[in-house]
Scaffold this active site. Sequence first.
Site, mmCIF file in Angstrom:
data_model
loop_
_atom_site.group_PDB
_atom_site.id
_atom_site.type_symbol
_atom_site.label_atom_id
_atom_site.label_comp_id
_atom_site.label_asym_id
_atom_site.label_seq_id
_atom_site.Cartn_x
_atom_site.Cartn_y
_atom_site.Cartn_z
ATOM 1 C CB CYS A 162 -20.110 0.288 -4.327
ATOM 2 S SG CYS A 162 -18.878 -0.220 -3.129
ATOM 3 C CE LYS A 183 -18.297 -3.444 -8.471
ATOM 4 N NZ LYS A 183 -18.351 -4.089 -7.193
ATOM 5 C CG HIS A 194 -46.348 -10.218 -10.100
ATOM 6 N ND1 HIS A 194 -45.342 -10.789 -10.845
ATOM 7 C CD2 HIS A 194 -47.376 -10.007 -10.945
ATOM 8 C CE1 HIS A 194 -45.749 -10.921 -12.095
ATOM 9 N NE2 HIS A 194 -46.992 -10.449 -12.182
ATOM 10 C CG ASP A 241 -2.122 0.903 1.039
ATOM 11 O OD1 ASP A 241 -3.232 0.364 0.862
ATOM 12 O OD2 ASP A 241 -1.954 2.142 1.032
ATOM 13 N NE ARG A 243 -43.818 -12.919 -14.848
ATOM 14 C CZ ARG A 243 -44.778 -13.804 -14.530
ATOM 15 N NH1 ARG A 243 -44.457 -14.987 -14.068
ATOM 16 N NH2 ARG A 243 -46.054 -13.503 -14.676
HETATM 17 N N1 SAJ Z 1 -30.373 0.623 0.010
HETATM 18 C C1 SAJ Z 1 -31.698 1.094 -0.029
HETATM 19 N N2 SAJ Z 1 -32.695 0.221 -0.307
HETATM 20 C C2 SAJ Z 1 -32.440 -1.099 -0.520
HETATM 21 C C3 SAJ Z 1 -31.117 -1.584 -0.508
HETATM 22 C C4 SAJ Z 1 -30.099 -0.688 -0.230
HETATM 23 O O1 SAJ Z 1 -31.961 2.293 0.159
HETATM 24 O O2 SAJ Z 1 -33.418 -1.834 -0.736
HETATM 25 C C5 SAJ Z 1 -29.270 1.557 0.295
HETATM 26 C C6 SAJ Z 1 -28.463 1.172 1.542
HETATM 27 O O3 SAJ Z 1 -29.076 1.657 2.706
HETATM 28 C C7 SAJ Z 1 -27.146 1.833 1.233
HETATM 29 C C8 SAJ Z 1 -27.013 1.707 -0.287
HETATM 30 O O4 SAJ Z 1 -28.333 1.472 -0.757
HETATM 31 O O5 SAJ Z 1 -27.158 3.206 1.580
HETATM 32 C C9 SAJ Z 1 -26.094 0.604 -0.770
HETATM 33 O O6 SAJ Z 1 -26.210 -0.543 0.064
HETATM 34 P P1 SAJ Z 1 -26.187 -2.042 -0.505
HETATM 35 O O7 SAJ Z 1 -26.299 -2.969 0.625
HETATM 36 O O8 SAJ Z 1 -27.181 -2.168 -1.581
HETATM 37 O O9 SAJ Z 1 -24.778 -2.182 -1.226
HETATM 38 P P2 SAJ Z 1 -23.213 -1.873 -0.851
HETATM 39 O O10 SAJ Z 1 -22.872 -0.524 -1.405
HETATM 40 O O11 SAJ Z 1 -22.940 -2.101 0.581
HETATM 41 O O12 SAJ Z 1 -22.497 -3.013 -1.721
HETATM 42 C C10 SAJ Z 1 -22.733 -3.069 -3.117
HETATM 43 C C11 SAJ Z 1 -23.090 -4.523 -3.471
HETATM 44 N N3 SAJ Z 1 -23.637 -4.580 -4.826
HETATM 45 C C12 SAJ Z 1 -24.825 -5.136 -5.101
HETATM 46 O O13 SAJ Z 1 -25.529 -5.612 -4.248
HETATM 47 C C13 SAJ Z 1 -25.265 -5.152 -6.527
HETATM 48 C C14 SAJ Z 1 -21.841 -5.376 -3.358
HETATM 49 O O14 SAJ Z 1 -22.094 -6.706 -3.792
HETATM 50 C C15 SAJ Z 1 -20.701 -4.773 -4.181
HETATM 51 O O15 SAJ Z 1 -19.512 -5.549 -4.078
HETATM 52 C C16 SAJ Z 1 -20.432 -3.405 -3.621
HETATM 53 O O16 SAJ Z 1 -21.609 -2.615 -3.811
HETATM 54 C C17 SAJ Z 1 -19.228 -2.810 -4.336
HETATM 55 O O17 SAJ Z 1 -18.133 -2.820 -3.731
HETATM 56 O O18 SAJ Z 1 -19.319 -2.435 -5.485
#
Ligand code: SAJ
Length: 426
Positions: free
Chosen positions: A259, A205, A243, A33, A245
Amino acid sequence: MKFTKICVLGLGYIGLPTASTFATHGLRVVGMDVNPRVVETLQNGGLHIHEPGLRTLVQAALKSGNLSISTEPEEAEAFIIAVPTPFKEGKKADMEFVISAGQAIVPHLRPGNLVILESTSPPRTTIDVVAPILEKSGLVAGDDFHLAYSPERVLPGQILRELIDNARVIGGIDRASSEAGRDLYATFVRGEIICTTATTAEMVKLMENTYRDVNIAIANEFSRLAARFGVDVWEAIELANRHPRVNILRPGPGVGGHCISVDPWFLVEAAPDLTPLIRTSRQVNDEQPGVVVDLLHKALGGLAGKRLAILGLAYKPDVDDLRESPAVDIAYRLVEMGAEVVAYEPYKLDAEFPGISMAQSLEAALGGVDGLVLLVAHTPLVNLVPGDVAAKTKARIAIDAVNGWDTDAWEQAGFSITRLGVGAVH
Ligand code: SAJ
């Protein structure tokens, strides 16, 4: 291809677990790092990031003698680049760390080596940015060394398990590169390993996180519609999800973390003419903290001079990560509007934010406030017993932005509850 020694560049949330997992699976690993503080902390047995189980894993890796930590890369059979790709002004991807990691590899690159980029990157980065940098070594990508993109897909809070169990996509610049990458990750990956092209893997990704962002945006928009039309969005979502789907995600105070709130911009930047939906979804999610502030304004009959307890500051439930957190954004907006804010973040009591006082206990947060607001569905906050809370505060106004509390129970304890996405019945 067989590997005995690798070098991991970047020891953050992805690089450190990856380096340690390779080490505990028998490979010699040089974890490097550029930040001397990170290197020193790790060399002294400390940890600069929090992730369940990581301390034990890193200690095991160091104890095995297989993991060494350094500020410089070393000759190795494979190099993994796991540095951050944040965005800079104008929502443009900042590729500076990827570029300098590539440059750092050049003097150590030997014929037959494999280089893998894991950092989330705009489409074509591996081919158009990384390959030319590595070729400054005089070696030719594909002919003399292997090069691939393999996205990390782990969920913060569950990184160690997902690193091993999730399916792994390896996108080589040619078939031999994909196969070399597959051989490397097969060291510990139990999920399926699927080979494809480098640019496909980059797209995969970005598509994953963009898909999630767009789906959260529509949930947030539904919550606004429900509030207008006198509907409980949470009930409506539950019913819609019956539902076979349909799977609507959860509305909330916005999208945080490093992310999902960043990656969709990489696609917008790469092709602004093709991405109106992605751009609008980002904007919808970025506006969500403002929607919560409006809700608070309404529930409290104004914000200026009000004292508010914010429960939860992390970017999502049950993590201690406060980066890019919509809850922090909301706290700042409230202060700007003249409210006094006391925040209680059970997973990070020592957080510091100018203008916001951090309570060291729930009692301290609740004393003397006019209202309380639940911004993160942390287990200990969702499980609060309304009667106990009522005994700790004179406030009887509670706002729930994540549907974490049972309205009836809170009302029985004397609270007037306002929930995000729930309109008055008329
Ligand atoms: N959130 C909502 N509503 C939801 C789900 C999440 O408002 O129904 C919000 C969360 O509170 C948070 C944000 O979205 O603020 C993101 O949270 P998250 O749990 O959806 O995802 P991250 O950012 O912790 O991790 C994501 C993941 N990607 C996906 O699920 C598609 C993870 O697998 C990735 O590796 C990561 O991004 C990354 O490093 O890119």
